[in-house]
Scaffold this active site. Sequence first.
Site, short mmCIF file in Angstrom:
data_model
loop_
_atom_site.label_atom_id
_atom_site.label_comp_id
_atom_site.label_asym_id
_atom_site.label_seq_id
_atom_site.Cartn_x
_atom_site.Cartn_y
_atom_site.Cartn_z
N LEU A 1 0.94 -1.33 -0.01
CA LEU A 1 -0.07 -0.20 0.25
C LEU A 1 0.84 1.14 0.12
O LEU A 1 1.98 1.21 0.66
CB LEU A 1 -0.81 -0.07 1.30
CG LEU A 1 -2.04 -1.12 1.43
CD1 LEU A 1 -2.91 -0.75 2.75
CD2 LEU A 1 -3.05 -0.60 0.27
N GLU B 1 -7.95 3.97 8.44
CA GLU B 1 -8.67 3.24 7.20
C GLU B 1 -8.50 1.84 7.40
O GLU B 1 -9.51 0.87 7.10
CB GLU B 1 -7.84 3.55 6.03
CG GLU B 1 -8.68 3.34 4.72
CD GLU B 1 -8.53 1.94 4.18
OE1 GLU B 1 -9.44 1.66 3.69
OE2 GLU B 1 -7.61 1.43 4.26
#
Length: 172
Positions: A23, A30
């Site tokens: 990521l 999140e």
Amino acid sequence: MSHPVYIIVAVDENFGIGFRGRLPWKLQKEMKYFAATTTKTTDPKKQNMVIMGRTTWESLGPKYQPLKNRKNVVLTSQKDFKAKGATVAHSLGEALLLANSKIETIFILGGAKVFAEAVNLSQLRGIYLTKILHSYDCDIYFAGIPAKFSKIKKLGSEEENGIKFEYLVYSK
């Protein structure tokens, strides 16, 4: 028995989802939202199933493999691949067949190739999309929201380290 299937994905402003197998961002809020969304069931006797490609599985790292309190399925073309704590499948169709009566909802976690196939599934109900209002260096992108998912529901928004993001659900 047909289980509801959803894609869950976080994207940056340019629909980027990854950089060098990871990521591109670190957003704890999140991650908590992702964990809560993919774990929560309405029936306490059931659990959800998560389906991901091998690269996505490897990006979790040993500390998070398998994702807790969910049935983990890893897609790979490698015939002898082993994923400790997860079930290995060699196609999305095969993976979907692993959902039994103890499974409530199936979440597709990525990566890009798995998403590209999943958007065409007849049982796909919608897409949980976290829209990160920032641009990152990415080398992998989400192909976009198919036109059939035209209803948008905003579930909320947050900010972390000066980065704003919104939680959306696209449905038919």
